[in-house]
Write a protein that holds these residues in place. Structure first.
Motif, PDB file in Angstrom:
ATOM      1  N   LYS A 261       9.909 -11.955 -16.271  1.00  0.00           N
ATOM      2  CA  LYS A 261       8.572 -12.439 -15.939  1.00  0.00           C
ATOM      3  C   LYS A 261       7.571 -11.318 -15.694  1.00  0.00           C
ATOM      4  O   LYS A 261       6.398 -11.577 -15.467  1.00  0.00           O
ATOM      5  N   CYS A 262       8.048 -10.085 -15.752  1.00  0.00           N
ATOM      6  CA  CYS A 262       7.193  -8.935 -15.445  1.00  0.00           C
ATOM      7  C   CYS A 262       7.575  -7.792 -16.369  1.00  0.00           C
ATOM      8  O   CYS A 262       8.743  -7.394 -16.421  1.00  0.00           O
ATOM      9  N   SER A 263       6.588  -7.246 -17.077  1.00  0.00           N
ATOM     10  CA  SER A 263       6.895  -6.164 -18.016  1.00  0.00           C
ATOM     11  C   SER A 263       6.789  -4.779 -17.387  1.00  0.00           C
ATOM     12  O   SER A 263       7.083  -3.783 -18.048  1.00  0.00           O
ATOM     13  N   GLY A 264       6.378  -4.693 -16.127  1.00  0.00           N
ATOM     14  CA  GLY A 264       6.335  -3.389 -15.476  1.00  0.00           C
ATOM     15  C   GLY A 264       5.544  -3.395 -14.188  1.00  0.00           C
ATOM     16  O   GLY A 264       4.723  -4.282 -13.939  1.00  0.00           O
TER      17      GLY A 264
ATOM     18  N   ARG B 178       0.823  -1.204   0.000  1.00  0.00           N
ATOM     19  CA  ARG B 178       0.000   0.000   0.000  1.00  0.00           C
ATOM     20  C   ARG B 178       0.858   1.254   0.000  1.00  0.00           C
ATOM     21  O   ARG B 178       1.875   1.325   0.682  1.00  0.00           O
ATOM     22  N   ARG B 179       0.414   2.238  -0.758  1.00  0.00           N
ATOM     23  CA  ARG B 179       0.964   3.599  -0.723  1.00  0.00           C
ATOM     24  C   ARG B 179      -0.247   4.502  -0.631  1.00  0.00           C
ATOM     25  O   ARG B 179      -0.828   4.887  -1.649  1.00  0.00           O
ATOM     26  N   GLY B 180      -0.686   4.778   0.593  1.00  0.00           N
ATOM     27  CA  GLY B 180      -1.937   5.505   0.784  1.00  0.00           C
ATOM     28  C   GLY B 180      -3.089   4.677   0.265  1.00  0.00           C
ATOM     29  O   GLY B 180      -3.273   3.526   0.657  1.00  0.00           O
ATOM     30  N   ALA B 181      -3.864   5.253  -0.669  1.00  0.00           N
ATOM     31  CA  ALA B 181      -5.021   4.560  -1.236  1.00  0.00           C
ATOM     32  C   ALA B 181      -4.650   3.684  -2.429  1.00  0.00           C
ATOM     33  O   ALA B 181      -5.523   3.066  -3.038  1.00  0.00           O
ATOM     34  N   ASP B 182      -3.367   3.626  -2.774  1.00  0.00           N
ATOM     35  CA  ASP B 182      -2.927   2.869  -3.948  1.00  0.00           C
ATOM     36  C   ASP B 182      -2.294   1.545  -3.549  1.00  0.00           C
ATOM     37  O   ASP B 182      -1.799   1.371  -2.436  1.00  0.00           O
ATOM     38  N   VAL B 183      -2.292   0.626  -4.510  1.00  0.00           N
ATOM     39  CA  VAL B 183      -1.701  -0.695  -4.348  1.00  0.00           C
ATOM     40  C   VAL B 183      -0.788  -0.960  -5.547  1.00  0.00           C
ATOM     41  O   VAL B 183      -1.077  -0.524  -6.662  1.00  0.00           O
ATOM     42  N   LEU B 184       0.321  -1.652  -5.304  1.00  0.00           N
ATOM     43  CA  LEU B 184       1.272  -1.950  -6.371  1.00  0.00           C
ATOM     44  C   LEU B 184       0.837  -3.200  -7.129  1.00  0.00           C
ATOM     45  O   LEU B 184       0.548  -4.235  -6.524  1.00  0.00           O
ATOM     46  N   LEU B 185       0.800  -3.092  -8.471  1.00  0.00           N
ATOM     47  CA  LEU B 185       0.482  -4.240  -9.331  1.00  0.00           C
ATOM     48  C   LEU B 185       1.598  -4.424 -10.349  1.00  0.00           C
ATOM     49  O   LEU B 185       2.234  -3.462 -10.770  1.00  0.00           O
ATOM     50  N   ALA B 186       1.801  -5.673 -10.739  1.00  0.00           N
ATOM     51  CA  ALA B 186       2.828  -6.037 -11.718  1.00  0.00           C
ATOM     52  C   ALA B 186       2.144  -6.646 -12.936  1.00  0.00           C
ATOM     53  O   ALA B 186       1.162  -7.368 -12.809  1.00  0.00           O
ATOM     54  N   ARG B 187       2.688  -6.359 -14.129  1.00  0.00           N
ATOM     55  CA  ARG B 187       2.137  -6.943 -15.358  1.00  0.00           C
ATOM     56  C   ARG B 187       2.926  -8.199 -15.705  1.00  0.00           C
ATOM     57  O   ARG B 187       4.123  -8.158 -15.928  1.00  0.00           O
ATOM     58  N   ARG B 188       2.223  -9.334 -15.733  1.00  0.00           N
ATOM     59  CA  ARG B 188       2.848 -10.633 -16.004  1.00  0.00           C
ATOM     60  C   ARG B 188       3.342 -10.710 -17.442  1.00  0.00           C
ATOM     61  O   ARG B 188       2.702 -10.184 -18.350  1.00  0.00           O
ATOM     62  N   ALA B 189       4.460 -11.406 -17.647  1.00  0.00           N
ATOM     63  CA  ALA B 189       5.015 -11.574 -18.999  1.00  0.00           C
ATOM     64  C   ALA B 189       5.856 -12.850 -19.052  1.00  0.00           C
ATOM     65  O   ALA B 189       6.557 -13.174 -18.089  1.00  0.00           O
ATOM     66  N   ASN B 190       5.757 -13.561 -20.150  1.00  0.00           N
ATOM     67  CA  ASN B 190       6.617 -14.729 -20.438  1.00  0.00           C
ATOM     68  C   ASN B 190       6.534 -15.847 -19.400  1.00  0.00           C
ATOM     69  O   ASN B 190       7.496 -16.577 -19.202  1.00  0.00           O
TER      70      ASN B 190
END
Length: 195
Positions: free
Chosen positions: A117-120, A25-37
């Motif tokens: 494994k993650c594009s961003g 968590r960063r305040g009201a936000d959450v970190l997400l990762a984009r899956r790849a390969n």
């Protein structure tokens, strides 16, 4: 003289993969990762996650995965259990997922440590999650936001892996011990922490 076995062989014991999921968590936000390969759900968003290794407890697995995937160092006392979800992907086997909450530390910002494994990585509002997510991950984050702590998310075999608004929500919150009636929701203050 022949003896017959009157007791049938016991059914095989049920086993499940146990996975861990980070709600950073960063305040009201959450970190997400984009899956790849990876061969599963590539192109979709998911929280940093991974499998518990043999002999490892879930907290140690979350600390390890957080560092391996996004480079953040989280101490055991900085993790809180947010949600436990038994889930099954379409055509897949059952799994038990432990979702842990931790808070962003500006001195230890996340970075993509697995570009193969993650594009961003990107921060997203917990109150307006993107549609291009793995369905059970989105269900888990929505349950967390609502204060639900024990959830089933059981895909039908024809369901998509990706969240689709038109597909019936497969999330079933389970009632907690000591409660009566429908699942209750815990109030939250403005930064999303329980009060």
């Amino acid at each position: 003289m022949r003896f017959e076995n009157r007791h049938p062989a016991p059914a095989p014991r049920h086993t499940e993969v146990v996975d861990v999921h980070l709600i950073l968590r960063r305040g009201a936000d959450v970190l997400l990762a984009r899956r790849a390969n990876t061969g599963y759900a590539d192109g979709l968003l998911h929280g940093p996650s991974g499998h518990v290794e043999d002999g490892e407890d879930v907290r140690a697995a979350m600390i390890r995965e957080a560092y391996e995937e996004v480079g953040v160092t989280i101490g055991p006392d900085e993790l809180a259990v947010a949600l436990v979800m038994q889930h099954r992907g379409p055509g897949g086997q059952a799994r038990t997922g432990w979702f842990f909450e931790a808070w962003y530390d500006p001195a230890d910002p996340p970075a993509n440590r697995e570009p193969h494994k993650c594009s961003g990585l990107a921060w997203h509002s917990l109150d307006a999650l993107p549609d291009d997510m793995v369905a059970y991950c989105r269900a888990g984050l929505e349950a967390y936001r609502k204060g639900e702590r024990f959830v089933l998310h059981w895909h039908e075999d024809g369901d998509p892996i990706a969240y689709e608004e038109s597909v019936r929500d497969r999330k079933v919150p389970l009632r907690e011990s000591g409660t009566r009636g429908p699942v209750h929701h815990r109030p939250e203050n403005r930064d999303g922490r329980e009060v």
